[in-house]
Scaffold this active site. Sequence first.
Site: not given
Length: 560
Positions: A220, A286
């Site tokens: 993330d 990401e």
Amino acid sequence: MNTNATHQEATGGATPGWWTEAVIYQIYPRSFADADGDGVGDLPGITARLDHLADLGVDAIWLSPFYPSPQADAGYDVADYRGVEPLFGTLSDADRLIAEAKARGLRVIVDLVPNHTSSAHVWFTEALAAAPGSAARQRYVFRDGRGPDGAEPPNDWQSVFGGPAWSRVTEPDGRPGQWYLHLFDSAQPDLNWDNPEVRAEFVDVLRFWLDRGVDGFRVDVAHGLIKQADLADWQEPQEILSGQEVDKPRPPMWDQDGVHDIYRQWRQVLDSYGSSAEDGRILVAEAWVEPAERLARYVRPDEMHQAFNFEYLLAAWTAPAQYAVITRSLEATDAVGAPTTWVLSNHDVVRHASRLGLPIGTPRPNGIGIGDPQPDAAVGLRRARAATLLMLALPGSAYLYQGEELGLPEHTTLPDEVRQDPTFRRTGGAHRGRDGCRVPIPWEADAPSYGFGPTDASWLPQPPSWAEYALDRQRGVPGSTYELYRGALRLRREHGLGRGTLRWQESPDTVLSFTNGGLTVLTNFGPDPVPLPAGAQVVQASAPLDDAGRVPTDATVWYR
Ligand code: NOJ
């Protein structure tokens, strides 16, 4: 259109591995399947539905966070990296899910959230109880405020979710004190990645899940961990996308060169668990980084294996825009010997069946709600099917988001009072936020909560029109979106499209056409139907051909 660029080697010098061509299905645990009927999806629910994914023909699943969390950002606020949130089940449920997925030949990727913890994490509790400058505070980004009494935030950074990126704490003695950085919600304090203790902790967390058998991690906010050391002001609006030209200054909070050392270290950890084509454990970034050359730095040979291709997701539905982004993406990843990835939907963006139903050129909306211009559902679904069929023919790895195989649209009329995305609150409603793509998915048209769970409960309301999208209304129905995905995934595998070689064909400005794996792929973006060469044998089509056997507007065909 000028299609001089012929892409010869889609996977460049990358060591071929399962991930270089994998189709990876994103499960958003809150909304996939609810075994206990409380209205929130859970791990046993996922396990019970794994046959659906095996049948669909995907290679791996990626699970959004299921760790203990107050759910201030739907689980992207992690309070304990080594456990399971009771809403979602137990650690044994996670073990069972991993084992059952593997038994069906599905690899399992879990989400790692290293940029920030939850404010409920024991480290943050300790930081609040400790003094300024203490070791406990140095795990996060605490600073004194500006102004005579420190009442102004330390810099002008804004949160991605709206409002300032700093919150002031009350010191243990009751006085207003220091400020801590949170690029997202105030319940998500940013960690200080210059602190070796933070680095050591995450290596341990990687090992914890690798020991439990996971095949990789989706990382993330991979472009956010390191901040420019001086935390300099940034007078620009805050966006999660770094969005800069390659030679322009980058925002001080995104895509700093120091992040790469972290991923090099992690790569070594993963490789120690297996690095062959069959047993390689993977890291997926990401990273909202543009241009493609900057993003490619995350997937250099000693760093991550893949990075999400958001430039592709954001590209306009026109032949020139799609041609440009596909070419650029392949070139950039080939230059570092990594596989390209493709994605059209996820839990952060308006589902592509709705996004593509907005007028071409509309800026990407952050959610759609009552009173907003509504997408054309028919056009959106038609283009979504064409876009997916185009995507699944491209060499590289593709990501699918749960429900897109049903042609599921965004819920575009959620009442504001049920919205839960912190973006809605933090922008005072200016951004509707991401709830509309997170609504629990329909499995059975005539069951309570459309088969999401055994009861009517659903943490976000499902629209009444969703019966028609339910899996049981589509399975075995020729031409349904589900059968389109299933057929395309089977052909993609049979023809080795994921590891193939893309060669563009000359075509008019409104058409894209290329060959890969013995098939020709053609997408018609223009207003007029496009004839196929004599003798063409269509093996898959996103829409029926017209009576003269031509490819209609907003359709993709694969033919021999
Ligand atoms: C990206 C995740 O995909 C998104 O859902 C989350 O809100 C932010 N990172 C913050 O963790």
